[in-house]
Structure formats: structure tokens, C-alpha cells
Design a protein around this motif. Structure first.
Motif, PDB file in Angstrom:
ATOM      1  N   LEU A 167     -24.598 -31.749   0.234  1.00  0.00           N
ATOM      2  CA  LEU A 167     -25.378 -30.597   0.685  1.00  0.00           C
ATOM      3  C   LEU A 167     -24.631 -29.279   0.602  1.00  0.00           C
ATOM      4  N   CYS A 168     -23.307 -29.316   0.437  1.00  0.00           N
ATOM      5  CA  CYS A 168     -22.549 -28.069   0.398  1.00  0.00           C
ATOM      6  C   CYS A 168     -21.274 -28.273  -0.408  1.00  0.00           C
ATOM      7  N   MET A 169     -20.750 -27.151  -0.896  1.00  0.00           N
ATOM      8  CA  MET A 169     -19.555 -27.196  -1.742  1.00  0.00           C
ATOM      9  C   MET A 169     -18.805 -25.884  -1.605  1.00  0.00           C
ATOM     10  N   ALA A 170     -17.478 -25.967  -1.728  1.00  0.00           N
ATOM     11  CA  ALA A 170     -16.635 -24.770  -1.755  1.00  0.00           C
ATOM     12  C   ALA A 170     -15.437 -25.069  -2.645  1.00  0.00           C
ATOM     13  N   LEU A 171     -14.887 -24.015  -3.253  1.00  0.00           N
ATOM     14  CA  LEU A 171     -13.649 -24.136  -4.024  1.00  0.00           C
ATOM     15  C   LEU A 171     -12.546 -23.404  -3.283  1.00  0.00           C
ATOM     16  N   ASP A 172     -11.323 -23.916  -3.418  1.00  0.00           N
ATOM     17  CA  ASP A 172     -10.177 -23.243  -2.808  1.00  0.00           C
ATOM     18  C   ASP A 172      -9.895 -21.947  -3.575  1.00  0.00           C
ATOM     19  N   PRO A 173      -9.055 -21.063  -3.055  1.00  0.00           N
ATOM     20  CA  PRO A 173      -8.789 -19.786  -3.726  1.00  0.00           C
ATOM     21  C   PRO A 173      -8.236 -19.909  -5.148  1.00  0.00           C
ATOM     22  N   THR A 174      -7.548 -21.009  -5.463  1.00  0.00           N
ATOM     23  CA  THR A 174      -7.040 -21.188  -6.828  1.00  0.00           C
ATOM     24  C   THR A 174      -8.101 -21.736  -7.771  1.00  0.00           C
ATOM     25  N   LYS A 175      -9.234 -22.134  -7.227  1.00  0.00           N
ATOM     26  CA  LYS A 175     -10.362 -22.697  -7.988  1.00  0.00           C
ATOM     27  C   LYS A 175      -9.979 -23.969  -8.743  1.00  0.00           C
ATOM     28  N   THR A 176      -9.077 -24.743  -8.129  1.00  0.00           N
ATOM     29  CA  THR A 176      -8.665 -26.020  -8.722  1.00  0.00           C
ATOM     30  C   THR A 176      -9.029 -27.213  -7.834  1.00  0.00           C
ATOM     31  N   ILE A 177      -9.444 -26.936  -6.604  1.00  0.00           N
ATOM     32  CA  ILE A 177      -9.775 -27.987  -5.639  1.00  0.00           C
ATOM     33  C   ILE A 177     -11.150 -27.687  -5.054  1.00  0.00           C
ATOM     34  N   ALA A 178     -11.953 -28.744  -4.907  1.00  0.00           N
ATOM     35  CA  ALA A 178     -13.284 -28.607  -4.312  1.00  0.00           C
ATOM     36  C   ALA A 178     -13.365 -29.369  -3.006  1.00  0.00           C
ATOM     37  N   ALA A 179     -14.255 -28.906  -2.143  1.00  0.00           N
ATOM     38  CA  ALA A 179     -14.642 -29.650  -0.951  1.00  0.00           C
ATOM     39  C   ALA A 179     -16.154 -29.784  -0.992  1.00  0.00           C
ATOM     40  N   THR A 180     -16.646 -30.993  -0.737  1.00  0.00           N
ATOM     41  CA  THR A 180     -18.077 -31.242  -0.718  1.00  0.00           C
ATOM     42  C   THR A 180     -18.430 -32.000   0.556  1.00  0.00           C
ATOM     43  N   GLY A 181     -19.544 -31.617   1.175  1.00  0.00           N
ATOM     44  CA  GLY A 181     -20.006 -32.266   2.393  1.00  0.00           C
ATOM     45  C   GLY A 181     -21.349 -32.921   2.164  1.00  0.00           C
ATOM     46  N   GLN A 182     -21.556 -34.049   2.814  1.00  0.00           N
ATOM     47  CA  GLN A 182     -22.775 -34.813   2.562  1.00  0.00           C
ATOM     48  C   GLN A 182     -23.635 -34.962   3.803  1.00  0.00           C
ATOM     49  N   LYS A 183     -24.872 -35.389   3.561  1.00  0.00           N
ATOM     50  CA  LYS A 183     -25.759 -35.684   4.678  1.00  0.00           C
ATOM     51  C   LYS A 183     -25.371 -37.023   5.280  1.00  0.00           C
ATOM     52  N   ILE A 184     -25.889 -37.305   6.452  1.00  0.00           N
ATOM     53  CA  ILE A 184     -25.523 -38.534   7.143  1.00  0.00           C
ATOM     54  C   ILE A 184     -26.169 -39.734   6.437  1.00  0.00           C
ATOM     55  N   PRO A 185     -25.359 -40.702   6.034  1.00  0.00           N
ATOM     56  CA  PRO A 185     -25.942 -41.897   5.409  1.00  0.00           C
ATOM     57  C   PRO A 185     -26.502 -42.834   6.476  1.00  0.00           C
ATOM     58  N   ILE A 186     -27.436 -43.658   6.105  1.00  0.00           N
ATOM     59  CA  ILE A 186     -28.015 -44.621   7.042  1.00  0.00           C
ATOM     60  C   ILE A 186     -26.898 -45.519   7.564  1.00  0.00           C
ATOM     61  N   GLY A 187     -26.783 -45.579   8.868  1.00  0.00           N
ATOM     62  CA  GLY A 187     -25.787 -46.434   9.496  1.00  0.00           C
ATOM     63  C   GLY A 187     -24.356 -45.941   9.401  1.00  0.00           C
ATOM     64  N   GLY A 188     -24.163 -44.692   9.014  1.00  0.00           N
ATOM     65  CA  GLY A 188     -22.803 -44.186   8.871  1.00  0.00           C
ATOM     66  C   GLY A 188     -22.642 -42.793   9.435  1.00  0.00           C
ATOM     67  N   LEU A 189     -21.538 -42.167   9.076  1.00  0.00           N
ATOM     68  CA  LEU A 189     -21.239 -40.811   9.505  1.00  0.00           C
ATOM     69  C   LEU A 189     -21.122 -39.903   8.290  1.00  0.00           C
ATOM     70  N   PRO A 190     -21.535 -38.640   8.419  1.00  0.00           N
ATOM     71  CA  PRO A 190     -21.325 -37.709   7.312  1.00  0.00           C
ATOM     72  C   PRO A 190     -19.836 -37.397   7.177  1.00  0.00           C
ATOM     73  N   TYR A 191     -19.432 -36.959   5.996  1.00  0.00           N
ATOM     74  CA  TYR A 191     -18.031 -36.618   5.788  1.00  0.00           C
ATOM     75  C   TYR A 191     -17.880 -35.569   4.698  1.00  0.00           C
ATOM     76  N   VAL A 192     -16.663 -35.055   4.605  1.00  0.00           N
ATOM     77  CA  VAL A 192     -16.285 -34.074   3.587  1.00  0.00           C
ATOM     78  C   VAL A 192     -15.257 -34.733   2.673  1.00  0.00           C
ATOM     79  N   CYS A 193     -15.428 -34.554   1.378  1.00  0.00           N
ATOM     80  CA  CYS A 193     -14.424 -34.991   0.407  1.00  0.00           C
ATOM     81  C   CYS A 193     -13.742 -33.752  -0.165  1.00  0.00           C
ATOM     82  N   VAL A 194     -12.427 -33.805  -0.247  1.00  0.00           N
ATOM     83  CA  VAL A 194     -11.643 -32.761  -0.907  1.00  0.00           C
ATOM     84  C   VAL A 194     -11.089 -33.410  -2.164  1.00  0.00           C
TER      85      VAL A 194
END
Length: 110
Positions: free
Chosen positions: A55-82
């Protein structure tokens, strides 16, 4: 995956979701897939670390790393991946503790 057709633009009002990387490639997401498009070669690389829609995304200032966040999966917890935009490898997974009323990670920022 060979090629992903489509782009999730309906959430663009809430959070930017299309970026240029340091290598002048285009980073974006659709469904649960992070995508980096090399427009010169018309090829894509994929980040597949999510279990539900991103549902969301951002890049670090060097534009070499991304962070993405997701909606809550059934039976789980939402999380962010870097993750690394070149290798497409996950650097860290940040679990989100569910609070009453929470359903998703709606914004990320470096």
C-alpha cells in the motif's frame, strides 16, 4: 515472473508510489510485488517479500533502498520490508504490532 503489467494508482493520493532510482530506473508496486523497471531494456526485476497487497513505498535519500508496507494479511500482521533496489534482496522486515483499529501499513518514510 517474467513481466508485470499494471500499476496501482488508486492510492497515489495518499502516498507517492512511483519513483526514479539512482540508476534512473523506475520503482513502483502493484498487488504484492515491488517492481524495478529498466525502461531502456524493457525488463523488470521483482521483490517478492510481501504476503498481501503493498500500500505504500518510499526510497531512501540515495535512491538505492526501498521500503514497502503492506495491508494486514488474513491471520497475520502487516509489516514493512526494506530492500535493495539493485539486488532485490530484503535487508530487514519490520513487523507492525496490531493495535485496535489498525488494518495496514499506510505510510513509510526514511
Amino acid at each position: 515472473l517474467e513481466f508485470v503489467y499494471g500499476y496501482r494508482a488508486d492510492d497515489a493520493v495518499f502516498s507517492p508510489n512511483l519513483f526514479y532510482t539512482a540508476a534512473r530506473e523506475i520503482a513502483y508496486f502493484t498487488a504484492g510485488v515491488g517492481i524495478v523497471l529498466d525502461k531502456e531494456a524493457m525488463s523488470q526485476r521483482f521483490f517478492l517479500g510481501h504476503t498481501d497487497d503493498i500500500l505504500c513505498m518510499a526510497l531512501d535519500p540515495t535512491k538505492t533502498i526501498a521500503a514497502t508496507g503492506q495491508k494486514i494479511p488474513i491471520g497475520g500482521l502487516p509489516y514493512v520490508c526494506v530492500w535493495d533496489l539493485h539486488s532485490m534482496q530484503q535487508l530487514v522486515k519490520l513487523d507492525h504490532k496490531k493495535e485496535p483499529g489498525d488494518s495496514s501499513v499506510l505510510a513509510v518514510q526514511f
